[in-house]
Write an enzyme that holds these catalytic residues in place. Structure first.
Site, PDB file in Angstrom:
ATOM      1  N   ASN A  34       1.020  -1.461   0.282  1.00  0.00           N
ATOM      2  CA  ASN A  34      -0.109  -0.103   0.199  1.00  0.00           C
ATOM      3  C   ASN A  34       0.849   1.315   0.123  1.00  0.00           C
ATOM      4  OD1 ASN A  34       0.932   0.237   2.269  1.00  0.00           O
ATOM      5  ND2 ASN A  34      -0.990   0.524   4.085  1.00  0.00           N
ATOM      6  N   ALA A 117       7.358 -12.252   8.662  1.00  0.00           N
ATOM      7  CA  ALA A 117       8.932 -11.343   9.043  1.00  0.00           C
ATOM      8  C   ALA A 117       8.626 -10.689  10.223  1.00  0.00           C
ATOM      9  CB  ALA A 117       8.991 -10.667   8.152  1.00  0.00           C
ATOM     10  N   TYR A 148       4.326  -2.161  17.823  1.00  0.00           N
ATOM     11  CA  TYR A 148       5.461  -2.626  16.853  1.00  0.00           C
ATOM     12  C   TYR A 148       5.759  -4.404  17.752  1.00  0.00           C
ATOM     13  CZ  TYR A 148       8.906  -3.926  14.206  1.00  0.00           C
ATOM     14  OH  TYR A 148       9.526  -4.879  12.724  1.00  0.00           O
TER      15      TYR A 148
HETATM   16  P1  NAD Z   1       9.750  -0.929   4.857  1.00  0.00           P
HETATM   17  O1  NAD Z   1       9.224   0.191   6.256  1.00  0.00           O
HETATM   18  O2  NAD Z   1      10.730  -1.080   4.251  1.00  0.00           O
HETATM   19  O3  NAD Z   1       8.874  -2.295   4.555  1.00  0.00           O
HETATM   20  C1  NAD Z   1       7.577  -2.600   4.976  1.00  0.00           C
HETATM   21  C2  NAD Z   1       6.546  -2.347   3.423  1.00  0.00           C
HETATM   22  O4  NAD Z   1       5.456  -2.666   3.785  1.00  0.00           O
HETATM   23  C3  NAD Z   1       6.727  -0.949   2.800  1.00  0.00           C
HETATM   24  O5  NAD Z   1       6.799  -1.004   1.430  1.00  0.00           O
HETATM   25  C4  NAD Z   1       4.976  -0.403   3.428  1.00  0.00           C
HETATM   26  O6  NAD Z   1       4.468   0.367   2.474  1.00  0.00           O
HETATM   27  C5  NAD Z   1       4.307  -2.155   3.502  1.00  0.00           C
HETATM   28  N1  NAD Z   1       3.493  -1.945   4.222  1.00  0.00           N
HETATM   29  C6  NAD Z   1       3.007  -1.659   5.258  1.00  0.00           C
HETATM   30  N2  NAD Z   1       1.737  -1.742   5.992  1.00  0.00           N
HETATM   31  C7  NAD Z   1       0.891  -2.223   4.776  1.00  0.00           C
HETATM   32  C8  NAD Z   1      -0.275  -2.507   4.489  1.00  0.00           C
HETATM   33  N3  NAD Z   1      -1.147  -2.507   5.956  1.00  0.00           N
HETATM   34  N4  NAD Z   1      -0.702  -2.852   3.348  1.00  0.00           N
HETATM   35  C9  NAD Z   1       0.239  -3.487   2.478  1.00  0.00           C
HETATM   36  N5  NAD Z   1       1.217  -3.041   2.355  1.00  0.00           N
HETATM   37  C10 NAD Z   1       2.065  -2.129   3.285  1.00  0.00           C
HETATM   38  O7  NAD Z   1      10.894  -2.035   6.182  1.00  0.00           O
HETATM   39  P2  NAD Z   1      11.741  -3.271   5.769  1.00  0.00           P
HETATM   40  O8  NAD Z   1      12.776  -3.078   6.801  1.00  0.00           O
HETATM   41  O9  NAD Z   1      11.699  -3.686   4.811  1.00  0.00           O
HETATM   42  O10 NAD Z   1      10.530  -4.481   7.232  1.00  0.00           O
HETATM   43  C11 NAD Z   1      10.425  -5.562   6.336  1.00  0.00           C
HETATM   44  C12 NAD Z   1       9.537  -6.441   7.458  1.00  0.00           C
HETATM   45  O11 NAD Z   1      10.107  -7.045   8.064  1.00  0.00           O
HETATM   46  C13 NAD Z   1       8.756  -5.278   7.995  1.00  0.00           C
HETATM   47  O12 NAD Z   1       7.266  -6.228   8.880  1.00  0.00           O
HETATM   48  C14 NAD Z   1       9.234  -5.727   9.571  1.00  0.00           C
HETATM   49  O13 NAD Z   1       8.666  -5.933  10.554  1.00  0.00           O
HETATM   50  C15 NAD Z   1      10.330  -7.031   9.478  1.00  0.00           C
HETATM   51  N6  NAD Z   1      11.700  -6.318   9.737  1.00  0.00           N
HETATM   52  C16 NAD Z   1      12.395  -5.991   9.706  1.00  0.00           C
HETATM   53  C17 NAD Z   1      13.573  -5.567  10.001  1.00  0.00           C
HETATM   54  C18 NAD Z   1      14.681  -5.405   9.325  1.00  0.00           C
HETATM   55  O14 NAD Z   1      16.139  -4.627  10.473  1.00  0.00           O
HETATM   56  N7  NAD Z   1      14.359  -4.257   8.671  1.00  0.00           N
HETATM   57  C19 NAD Z   1      13.373  -6.261  11.035  1.00  0.00           C
HETATM   58  C20 NAD Z   1      12.902  -6.930  12.053  1.00  0.00           C
HETATM   59  C21 NAD Z   1      11.547  -6.803  11.084  1.00  0.00           C
END
Ligand code: NAD
Length: 327
Positions: A34, A117, A148
Protein backbone atom coordinates in the site's frame (compact mmCIF):
# COMPACT_ATOMS: atom_id res chain seq x y z
CA UNK A 1 5.93 -25.23 -13.40
CA UNK A 2 7.37 -21.93 -12.12
CA UNK A 3 6.84 -21.24 -8.45
CA UNK A 4 4.95 -18.08 -7.53
CA UNK A 5 5.47 -16.01 -4.40
CA UNK A 6 3.18 -13.32 -3.02
CA UNK A 7 5.40 -10.77 -1.28
CA UNK A 8 3.34 -8.49 0.97
CA UNK A 9 5.29 -5.34 1.73
CA UNK A 10 7.29 -6.02 -1.43
CA UNK A 11 7.88 -2.34 -2.22
CA UNK A 12 9.72 -1.75 1.05
CA UNK A 13 13.40 -1.98 1.84
CA UNK A 14 13.65 -5.74 2.51
CA UNK A 15 10.69 -6.64 0.30
CA UNK A 16 12.15 -5.06 -2.83
CA UNK A 17 15.42 -6.96 -2.40
CA UNK A 18 13.42 -10.13 -1.80
CA UNK A 19 11.39 -9.61 -5.00
CA UNK A 20 14.64 -9.14 -6.94
CA UNK A 21 16.17 -12.30 -5.52
CA UNK A 22 13.07 -14.44 -6.12
CA UNK A 23 12.84 -13.27 -9.75
CA UNK A 24 16.54 -14.05 -10.23
CA UNK A 25 15.87 -17.55 -8.85
CA UNK A 26 13.09 -18.06 -11.43
CA UNK A 27 10.04 -17.44 -9.23
CA UNK A 28 7.02 -15.49 -10.38
CA UNK A 29 6.42 -12.64 -7.94
CA UNK A 30 3.22 -10.87 -6.97
CA UNK A 31 4.28 -7.81 -4.99
CA UNK A 32 1.50 -6.40 -2.80
CA UNK A 33 1.96 -3.06 -1.08
CA UNK A 34 0.00 0.00 0.00
CA UNK A 35 3.14 2.19 -0.17
CA UNK A 36 2.63 3.50 3.37
CA UNK A 37 6.33 3.23 4.22
CA UNK A 38 7.49 1.69 0.94
CA UNK A 39 7.75 3.22 -2.48
CA UNK A 40 6.78 1.93 -5.94
CA UNK A 41 10.14 3.28 -7.14
CA UNK A 42 11.82 0.51 -5.14
CA UNK A 43 10.42 -2.07 -7.57
CA UNK A 44 9.96 0.09 -10.69
CA UNK A 45 13.07 -1.50 -12.25
CA UNK A 46 11.34 -4.92 -11.95
CA UNK A 47 8.20 -3.86 -13.82
CA UNK A 48 9.30 -5.34 -17.14
CA UNK A 49 10.77 -8.51 -15.68
CA UNK A 50 9.02 -11.67 -16.77
CA UNK A 51 6.75 -12.97 -14.00
CA UNK A 52 6.56 -9.77 -11.93
CA UNK A 53 3.26 -8.18 -10.92
CA UNK A 54 2.67 -5.23 -8.62
CA UNK A 55 -0.67 -4.86 -6.83
CA UNK A 56 -1.41 -1.72 -4.84
CA UNK A 57 -3.51 -2.92 -1.90
CA UNK A 58 -3.79 -2.59 1.85
CA UNK A 59 -3.65 -6.14 3.22
CA UNK A 60 -5.86 -5.04 6.14
CA UNK A 61 -8.77 -4.22 3.87
CA UNK A 62 -9.89 -7.76 3.14
CA UNK A 63 -8.97 -11.08 1.62
CA UNK A 64 -6.56 -10.73 -1.30
CA UNK A 65 -7.66 -11.98 -4.68
CA UNK A 66 -4.67 -13.47 -6.46
CA UNK A 67 -5.19 -15.39 -9.67
CA UNK A 68 -3.55 -18.75 -10.26
CA UNK A 69 -1.42 -20.98 -8.12
CA UNK A 70 0.67 -19.60 -5.28
CA UNK A 71 3.61 -21.51 -3.80
CA UNK A 72 4.51 -19.15 -0.96
CA UNK A 73 3.10 -16.09 0.79
CA UNK A 74 5.75 -13.97 2.46
CA UNK A 75 4.40 -11.41 4.90
CA UNK A 76 6.71 -8.41 5.24
CA UNK A 77 3.92 -5.84 5.35
CA UNK A 78 4.37 -3.60 8.39
CA UNK A 79 5.91 -0.27 9.26
CA UNK A 80 9.29 -1.34 10.61
CA UNK A 81 11.37 1.63 11.73
CA UNK A 82 10.62 3.29 15.07
CA UNK A 83 9.90 6.61 13.32
CA UNK A 84 7.32 4.88 11.12
CA UNK A 85 5.53 2.76 13.69
CA UNK A 86 5.38 5.55 16.23
CA UNK A 87 3.73 7.71 13.56
CA UNK A 88 1.42 4.85 12.51
CA UNK A 89 0.62 3.09 15.79
CA UNK A 90 -2.90 1.90 14.96
CA UNK A 91 -1.98 0.93 11.39
CA UNK A 92 0.94 -1.09 12.77
CA UNK A 93 -1.28 -3.02 15.18
CA UNK A 94 -3.84 -3.57 12.43
CA UNK A 95 -1.42 -4.85 9.80
CA UNK A 96 0.14 -7.26 12.32
CA UNK A 97 -3.28 -8.64 13.21
CA UNK A 98 -5.86 -8.16 10.40
CA UNK A 99 -3.26 -7.98 7.66
CA UNK A 100 -1.54 -11.14 8.83
CA UNK A 101 -4.90 -12.95 9.08
CA UNK A 102 -5.80 -12.07 5.48
CA UNK A 103 -2.43 -13.32 4.25
CA UNK A 104 -2.78 -16.53 6.26
CA UNK A 105 -6.21 -16.99 4.67
CA UNK A 106 -4.64 -16.56 1.24
CA UNK A 107 -1.98 -19.19 2.05
CA UNK A 108 -4.71 -21.52 3.29
CA UNK A 109 -6.85 -21.01 0.18
CA UNK A 110 -3.88 -21.60 -2.13
CA UNK A 111 -2.35 -24.42 -0.10
CA UNK A 112 0.82 -22.33 -0.02
CA UNK A 113 3.71 -22.00 2.39
CA UNK A 114 3.35 -18.91 4.65
CA UNK A 115 6.39 -17.07 6.02
CA UNK A 116 6.02 -14.36 8.66
CA UNK A 117 8.73 -11.70 8.88
CA UNK A 118 8.75 -11.30 12.65
CA UNK A 119 11.38 -9.41 14.58
CA UNK A 120 13.98 -9.54 17.31
CA UNK A 121 11.77 -6.90 18.98
CA UNK A 122 9.67 -9.84 20.21
CA UNK A 123 12.53 -10.30 22.73
CA UNK A 124 12.05 -6.71 23.98
CA UNK A 125 14.86 -5.53 26.28
CA UNK A 126 16.28 -9.03 26.67
CA UNK A 127 17.36 -10.56 29.95
CA UNK A 128 19.04 -13.46 28.11
CA UNK A 129 22.03 -12.78 25.88
CA UNK A 130 22.50 -13.73 23.09
CA UNK A 131 18.85 -14.42 22.32
CA UNK A 132 17.84 -18.00 21.41
CA UNK A 133 14.40 -18.68 19.93
CA UNK A 134 13.42 -20.43 23.17
CA UNK A 135 13.61 -17.11 25.07
CA UNK A 136 10.12 -15.62 25.57
CA UNK A 137 11.29 -12.05 25.83
CA UNK A 138 10.94 -9.01 28.06
CA UNK A 139 8.47 -6.71 26.31
CA UNK A 140 6.66 -3.75 27.85
CA UNK A 141 3.10 -4.39 26.59
CA UNK A 142 1.90 -0.82 27.05
CA UNK A 143 4.90 1.36 26.15
CA UNK A 144 5.10 3.34 22.88
CA UNK A 145 7.06 0.56 21.13
CA UNK A 146 4.46 -2.03 22.09
CA UNK A 147 2.42 -1.23 18.97
CA UNK A 148 5.15 -2.91 16.95
CA UNK A 149 6.43 -5.53 19.42
CA UNK A 150 3.01 -6.78 20.41
CA UNK A 151 1.66 -6.69 16.84
CA UNK A 152 4.48 -9.02 15.87
CA UNK A 153 3.95 -11.24 18.92
CA UNK A 154 0.24 -11.47 18.05
CA UNK A 155 1.16 -12.22 14.41
CA UNK A 156 3.37 -15.07 15.62
CA UNK A 157 0.56 -16.45 17.80
CA UNK A 158 -1.92 -16.21 14.92
CA UNK A 159 0.52 -17.93 12.56
CA UNK A 160 0.95 -20.83 14.98
CA UNK A 161 -2.82 -21.04 15.51
CA UNK A 162 -3.40 -21.33 11.74
CA UNK A 163 -0.77 -24.06 11.64
CA UNK A 164 -2.37 -26.00 14.49
CA UNK A 165 -6.03 -25.35 13.62
CA UNK A 166 -6.03 -25.25 9.81
CA UNK A 167 -2.86 -27.19 9.00
CA UNK A 168 -1.31 -24.28 7.07
CA UNK A 169 2.39 -24.80 6.30
CA UNK A 170 3.77 -21.84 8.22
CA UNK A 171 7.22 -20.54 9.12
CA UNK A 172 8.27 -17.69 11.39
CA UNK A 173 11.58 -15.84 11.09
CA UNK A 174 12.73 -13.33 13.68
CA UNK A 175 14.76 -10.72 11.85
CA UNK A 176 17.51 -8.85 13.69
CA UNK A 177 18.53 -5.35 12.56
CA UNK A 178 19.15 -5.43 8.83
CA UNK A 179 20.62 -2.67 6.72
CA UNK A 180 21.79 -1.93 3.20
CA UNK A 181 21.08 0.04 0.04
CA UNK A 182 17.54 1.38 -0.42
CA UNK A 183 17.00 2.27 3.23
CA UNK A 184 15.46 5.70 3.56
CA UNK A 185 17.83 8.37 4.83
CA UNK A 186 15.21 9.64 7.27
CA UNK A 187 13.70 6.38 8.46
CA UNK A 188 15.24 6.89 11.89
CA UNK A 189 17.25 3.66 12.02
CA UNK A 190 20.85 4.02 13.17
CA UNK A 191 22.72 3.06 9.98
CA UNK A 192 21.00 5.43 7.50
CA UNK A 193 20.76 8.20 10.12
CA UNK A 194 24.47 8.07 10.94
CA UNK A 195 25.45 7.88 7.26
CA UNK A 196 23.20 10.81 6.33
CA UNK A 197 24.55 12.91 9.18
CA UNK A 198 28.17 11.98 8.43
CA UNK A 199 27.81 12.79 4.71
CA UNK A 200 26.21 16.15 5.55
CA UNK A 201 28.93 16.94 8.11
CA UNK A 202 26.23 17.25 10.77
CA UNK A 203 26.61 15.91 14.33
CA UNK A 204 26.07 12.16 14.49
CA UNK A 205 23.36 11.66 17.10
CA UNK A 206 24.10 8.73 19.38
CA UNK A 207 21.40 7.84 21.92
CA UNK A 208 22.53 7.85 25.55
CA UNK A 209 26.16 6.90 26.14
CA UNK A 210 26.13 4.73 23.02
CA UNK A 211 27.02 1.55 24.92
CA UNK A 212 23.81 -0.18 23.79
CA UNK A 213 24.58 -2.86 21.22
CA UNK A 214 23.06 -4.16 18.01
CA UNK A 215 24.05 -6.93 15.61
CA UNK A 216 23.71 -5.74 12.04
CA UNK A 217 22.88 -8.04 9.15
CA UNK A 218 23.49 -7.08 5.52
CA UNK A 219 20.35 -7.17 3.38
CA UNK A 220 21.40 -9.86 0.86
CA UNK A 221 22.24 -12.27 3.69
CA UNK A 222 18.88 -11.70 5.30
CA UNK A 223 17.05 -12.20 2.01
CA UNK A 224 18.90 -15.47 1.50
CA UNK A 225 17.55 -16.66 4.86
CA UNK A 226 14.00 -15.70 3.88
CA UNK A 227 14.28 -17.60 0.59
CA UNK A 228 15.58 -20.68 2.42
CA UNK A 229 12.67 -20.47 4.85
CA UNK A 230 10.20 -20.15 1.95
CA UNK A 231 11.52 -23.39 0.47
CA UNK A 232 11.45 -25.29 3.78
CA UNK A 233 8.72 -26.78 5.96
CA UNK A 234 10.25 -25.59 9.24
CA UNK A 235 7.77 -23.91 11.62
CA UNK A 236 10.35 -21.87 13.48
CA UNK A 237 10.68 -19.36 14.87
CA UNK A 238 14.16 -19.04 13.41
CA UNK A 239 16.45 -16.13 14.21
CA UNK A 240 18.08 -14.47 11.20
CA UNK A 241 20.84 -12.01 11.93
CA UNK A 242 24.54 -11.38 12.10
CA UNK A 243 26.34 -12.36 15.30
CA UNK A 244 28.86 -9.51 15.18
CA UNK A 245 27.70 -7.22 17.98
CA UNK A 246 28.76 -3.58 18.11
CA UNK A 247 27.93 -0.63 20.31
CA UNK A 248 26.12 2.32 18.78
CA UNK A 249 29.05 4.58 19.68
CA UNK A 250 31.43 2.28 17.76
CA UNK A 251 28.99 2.26 14.83
CA UNK A 252 28.96 6.07 14.77
CA UNK A 253 32.77 6.21 14.87
CA UNK A 254 33.04 3.55 12.19
CA UNK A 255 30.70 5.40 9.83
CA UNK A 256 32.57 8.63 10.50
CA UNK A 257 35.81 6.89 9.48
CA UNK A 258 34.28 5.29 6.37
CA UNK A 259 32.91 8.62 5.17
CA UNK A 260 36.02 10.60 6.22
CA UNK A 261 33.52 12.97 7.85
CA UNK A 262 34.37 15.90 10.11
CA UNK A 263 31.11 15.31 12.05
CA UNK A 264 31.14 15.49 15.83
CA UNK A 265 29.35 12.86 17.87
CA UNK A 266 26.40 14.31 19.80
CA UNK A 267 24.34 12.68 22.56
CA UNK A 268 20.56 12.54 22.41
CA UNK A 269 18.21 10.91 24.95
CA UNK A 270 17.62 7.15 24.71
CA UNK A 271 14.14 6.29 23.38
CA UNK A 272 11.71 4.72 25.86
CA UNK A 273 12.28 0.95 26.25
CA UNK A 274 15.30 1.03 23.90
CA UNK A 275 16.90 -2.43 24.23
CA UNK A 276 20.37 -2.41 25.85
CA UNK A 277 21.73 -5.41 23.99
CA UNK A 278 20.79 -7.39 20.93
CA UNK A 279 22.54 -10.41 19.40
CA UNK A 280 20.96 -13.47 17.82
CA UNK A 281 21.76 -17.03 18.66
CA UNK A 282 21.70 -18.38 15.09
CA UNK A 283 22.36 -22.05 15.85
CA UNK A 284 18.92 -23.03 14.55
CA UNK A 285 19.32 -21.16 11.24
CA UNK A 286 22.73 -22.75 10.75
CA UNK A 287 21.64 -26.29 11.58
CA UNK A 288 18.16 -26.35 10.03
CA UNK A 289 18.47 -23.94 7.09
CA UNK A 290 22.23 -24.25 6.52
CA UNK A 291 22.20 -20.43 6.63
CA UNK A 292 24.95 -18.15 7.82
CA UNK A 293 25.67 -14.51 7.01
CA UNK A 294 28.48 -13.97 4.50
CA UNK A 295 28.92 -10.19 4.86
CA UNK A 296 31.07 -8.94 7.72
CA UNK A 297 29.85 -5.70 9.25
CA UNK A 298 32.93 -3.99 7.77
CA UNK A 299 32.03 -5.10 4.24
CA UNK A 300 28.32 -4.42 4.58
CA UNK A 301 28.86 -0.95 5.99
CA UNK A 302 31.35 -0.12 3.23
CA UNK A 303 28.79 -1.20 0.58
CA UNK A 304 26.02 0.80 2.23
CA UNK A 305 28.12 3.94 2.65
CA UNK A 306 29.20 3.67 -1.01
CA UNK A 307 25.55 3.41 -2.06
CA UNK A 308 24.51 6.48 -0.07
CA UNK A 309 27.54 8.39 -1.38
CA UNK A 310 26.69 7.63 -5.00
CA UNK A 311 23.06 8.50 -4.29
CA UNK A 312 24.05 11.90 -2.95
CA UNK A 313 26.19 12.48 -6.05
CA UNK A 314 23.17 11.62 -8.21
CA UNK A 315 25.02 8.74 -9.84
CA UNK A 316 22.29 6.16 -9.48
CA UNK A 317 19.72 5.58 -12.19
CA UNK A 318 16.39 7.33 -11.69
CA UNK A 319 14.78 4.00 -10.80
CA UNK A 320 16.98 3.64 -7.75
CA UNK A 321 16.76 7.19 -6.54
CA UNK A 322 14.36 6.55 -3.68
CA UNK A 323 15.38 8.72 -0.79
CA UNK A 324 17.68 10.93 -2.83
CA UNK A 325 15.55 13.96 -2.12
CA UNK A 326 16.10 13.30 1.57
CA UNK A 327 19.86 13.55 1.50
P1 NAD B 1 9.72 -1.10 5.14
O1 NAD B 1 8.91 -0.10 5.87
O2 NAD B 1 10.71 -0.61 4.15
O3 NAD B 1 8.78 -2.16 4.42
C1 NAD B 1 7.49 -2.48 4.87
C2 NAD B 1 6.57 -2.50 3.65
O4 NAD B 1 5.25 -2.89 4.06
C3 NAD B 1 6.43 -1.11 3.01
O5 NAD B 1 6.62 -1.20 1.62
C4 NAD B 1 5.00 -0.69 3.35
O6 NAD B 1 4.45 0.20 2.41
C5 NAD B 1 4.32 -2.04 3.40
N1 NAD B 1 3.07 -2.03 4.18
C6 NAD B 1 2.88 -1.54 5.43
N2 NAD B 1 1.59 -1.68 5.80
C7 NAD B 1 0.96 -2.28 4.76
C8 NAD B 1 -0.39 -2.68 4.52
N3 NAD B 1 -1.35 -2.48 5.45
N4 NAD B 1 -0.70 -3.27 3.34
C9 NAD B 1 0.25 -3.46 2.40
N5 NAD B 1 1.54 -3.11 2.56
C10 NAD B 1 1.89 -2.52 3.73
O7 NAD B 1 10.46 -1.99 6.27
P2 NAD B 1 11.52 -3.17 6.11
O8 NAD B 1 12.71 -2.82 6.91
O9 NAD B 1 11.69 -3.55 4.69
O10 NAD B 1 10.78 -4.33 6.89
C11 NAD B 1 10.05 -5.35 6.22
C12 NAD B 1 9.50 -6.35 7.22
O11 NAD B 1 10.57 -6.97 7.93
C13 NAD B 1 8.59 -5.72 8.27
O12 NAD B 1 7.50 -6.58 8.53
C14 NAD B 1 9.47 -5.61 9.49
O13 NAD B 1 8.74 -5.68 10.67
C15 NAD B 1 10.39 -6.82 9.32
N6 NAD B 1 11.67 -6.58 10.00
C16 NAD B 1 12.61 -5.76 9.46
C17 NAD B 1 13.80 -5.54 10.15
C18 NAD B 1 14.89 -4.66 9.58
O14 NAD B 1 15.92 -4.50 10.26
N7 NAD B 1 14.78 -4.09 8.41
C19 NAD B 1 14.01 -6.15 11.39
C20 NAD B 1 13.01 -6.94 11.91
C21 NAD B 1 11.85 -7.19 11.20
Amino acid sequence: MARTAVVAGGAGFLGSHLCERLLADGWGVVCVDNFSTGDPQNVAHLADEHGFRLIEADVCEGPLAVEGEVTAVLNLASPASPVDYLELPLETLRVGSEGTRHLLDLAREKNARFVLASTSETYGDPLVHPQPESYWGNVNPIGPRSVYDEAKRYAEALTMAYRRTHGVDTGIVRIFNTYGPRMRAHDGRAVPTFIRQALAGEPITVAGDGSQTRSLCYVSDLVDGLVRMAGHTLAGPVNLGNQEEISMLRLAEWIRELTASPSAIARVPRPVDDPSVRRPDTTRAREDLDWRPTFSTARGLAETVAWFQSLSRGERGALQLTGAEDL
